[in-house]
Motif scaffolding. Sequence first.
Motif, PDB file in Angstrom:
ATOM      1  N   UNK A  85      17.799   9.916   5.571  1.00  0.00           N
ATOM      2  CA  UNK A  85      17.407   9.554   4.212  1.00  0.00           C
ATOM      3  C   UNK A  85      17.377   8.042   4.011  1.00  0.00           C
ATOM      4  N   UNK A  86      18.397   7.333   4.486  1.00  0.00           N
ATOM      5  CA  UNK A  86      18.446   5.884   4.284  1.00  0.00           C
ATOM      6  C   UNK A  86      17.265   5.192   4.972  1.00  0.00           C
ATOM      7  N   UNK A  87      16.968   5.605   6.211  1.00  0.00           N
ATOM      8  CA  UNK A  87      15.827   5.024   6.923  1.00  0.00           C
ATOM      9  C   UNK A  87      14.523   5.299   6.178  1.00  0.00           C
ATOM     10  N   UNK A  88      14.339   6.573   5.775  1.00  0.00           N
ATOM     11  CA  UNK A  88      13.090   6.954   5.127  1.00  0.00           C
ATOM     12  C   UNK A  88      12.912   6.218   3.801  1.00  0.00           C
ATOM     13  N   UNK A  89      13.977   6.117   3.018  1.00  0.00           N
ATOM     14  CA  UNK A  89      13.881   5.417   1.738  1.00  0.00           C
ATOM     15  C   UNK A  89      13.603   3.937   1.942  1.00  0.00           C
ATOM     16  N   UNK A  90      14.229   3.328   2.959  1.00  0.00           N
ATOM     17  CA  UNK A  90      13.984   1.914   3.235  1.00  0.00           C
ATOM     18  C   UNK A  90      12.543   1.652   3.604  1.00  0.00           C
ATOM     19  N   UNK A 150      15.834  14.286   1.182  1.00  0.00           N
ATOM     20  CA  UNK A 150      15.107  13.859   2.375  1.00  0.00           C
ATOM     21  C   UNK A 150      13.650  14.284   2.329  1.00  0.00           C
ATOM     22  N   UNK A 151      13.388  15.560   2.013  1.00  0.00           N
ATOM     23  CA  UNK A 151      12.010  16.049   2.017  1.00  0.00           C
ATOM     24  C   UNK A 151      11.192  15.360   0.932  1.00  0.00           C
ATOM     25  N   UNK A 152      11.815  15.053  -0.180  1.00  0.00           N
ATOM     26  CA  UNK A 152      11.125  14.326  -1.243  1.00  0.00           C
ATOM     27  C   UNK A 152      10.739  12.929  -0.771  1.00  0.00           C
ATOM     28  N   UNK A 153      11.634  12.273  -0.036  1.00  0.00           N
ATOM     29  CA  UNK A 153      11.340  10.937   0.484  1.00  0.00           C
ATOM     30  C   UNK A 153      10.231  10.987   1.537  1.00  0.00           C
TER      31      UNK A 153
END
Length: 595
Positions: A245-250, A381-384
């Motif tokens: 999640x952190x990677x994807x949001x970044x 996660x899936x939303x990101x």
Amino acid sequence: FGDYEELSFYAPYREGSLPDNIRVTELYLRAGSMKGRPAAQRSYISSNYTHIARDMLDLGVNVLVQLVACRDEEEGLALSLSSNADLSLEILELPRGSQRRPLCLAQVHEDLPYMELDAEVPVNAFDLVVRNKAYDRTLFAVPNASVPARDYAMAMHASSLIPDGGTLQIGIGALGDALAQVCILRDEKGEAYSSLLDKLDRAKSTPRHCEAFSKGLYVSTEMLVNGVLHLVERGVVKRRVYDNLALQQGINEGSISKRIDERLFVYAREHGLMPRQLDKGSLEHLQHWGILPTEVKLGGDRLSIDGSGMPNDMDDAEVRDALLAMVDGDVLRNGRLLHAGFFLGPRDFYQRLRDLTPRQRKEICMTGVRRTNQLLLDYPLYSAQRQGARFINTGMLVSLDGSVASDALEDGTVISGVGGQYNFVAMAHDLPGARSILCIRSTRGEGKQLQSNVVPSYGYTTIPRHLRDIVVTEYGVADLRGQSDGEIARRLINVADGRFQEDLLIAARERGKIPQDYALPESAKRNTPEHLAAVMAPYRKAGMLPDYPFGTDLSEQELALAASLKAIKSLSHDPAHFIANTFRALLHRADAEAA
């Protein structure tokens, strides 16, 4: 179909002549195959794809049999669920000895593409594994269907709603191939794409995307189809997502990119990806993403970096510089281009999957529909990952209130099944920035049997009116989300076939949904097949919209037969016209093409 073996129960099942000790229950029917088949209609169970495993187990299903792929490795035989990770993963995870767990049998097929990641299962996941080449038969392969002009028109409208950097879901068939082809056209020949779209979309009622796919798309779909693989190969699908999640949001926010650099190191420390002191788990995690080099070893409170012992302290500037020197300029690993539950397609599609390079194979993840078709397992996660999602599916009919029928008729006759359609429509309302796009041909039938697929009302619903979103016909886009009943009726009539618009207006006026003095806008008054064909003819002649955009398994003779059979089917809707044309061809020495 080669020596593919038809299911032995199928013919007697269709005819209602199965022995008394055999009962077949289906959750999805081949489209239209069981109309007028009482036994099949009685035993059909309607279920969302994401609920099928649950419903099978509740019914007491006690044997699961599946074709699998395999490869021989040093550790022994490795198995892959290959084309069908969709439901089996959920069942195979049930603990052995569980009362609900069926006997699980695998039959290895040497031609099935070996898919890795979620699709890989240990040999002992199955109770029995059969491996014998003598049992192999030709894999079931669906020849590419020809794409008619109106499907290309629908695909043009739908493709203009897909933002660059977004997420895509499409299904099988002519519309899926058409959508893939026009996305390639948009990416590679943007001027021609925009020109055709301007001619087709005279109303310009919705914001359009005509830009090339510089960021690319990510695919999260129930079904991996041939067209999607072509989008991967042509570089339209190239946006990778990461199961962190952190990677994807970044990446979404632009705080970091796929490039590993000092900015990523700082972000990883600030967002808990990289603790100040590494332990075994955090080191392996960072190495998995490629943020830290695989050569780094952990020994007590020291790190071995490029052969030198250094403090286990990620805030130590010297340590961080040494680590960065080993990975600077590399890109993140283990990103995925697509997630899908199952695949089906023509023979060359299977071959291209078999020919994937090791790197390409790591970018395609076959997984369960509980992941692809919903958000429940990990909404954040899936939303990101599913930014700008466009879920593109087909329907049979749309009512003037915006409800859609996709799998059954008004009298309850089952045509196919709901599959994942409801899940994807609901997900479009749950995901920020997502849209559901249902493509519906404006008419069906020919001659005296011609009927509108935009209807005043209908006695069966797959997608209820409160989940209405975007409906596309060959004549345009009707954006229904958040609109009043009157506006929805107007927008749907505007994209209906011109031969039925007046009747629809009368029906809407009688129901009080449209004012008596309402008149169609000029942009909606040329909704005819003739006008559509004239607009698209130059682009089809130029080879931009070919009948078979991704080739065909059919021979020249079979292609000719297919065209003739379609013409005969069309003529047969009007018997007098059919007979006249037949006699003209046979008795009056018509030219070869007409004959």
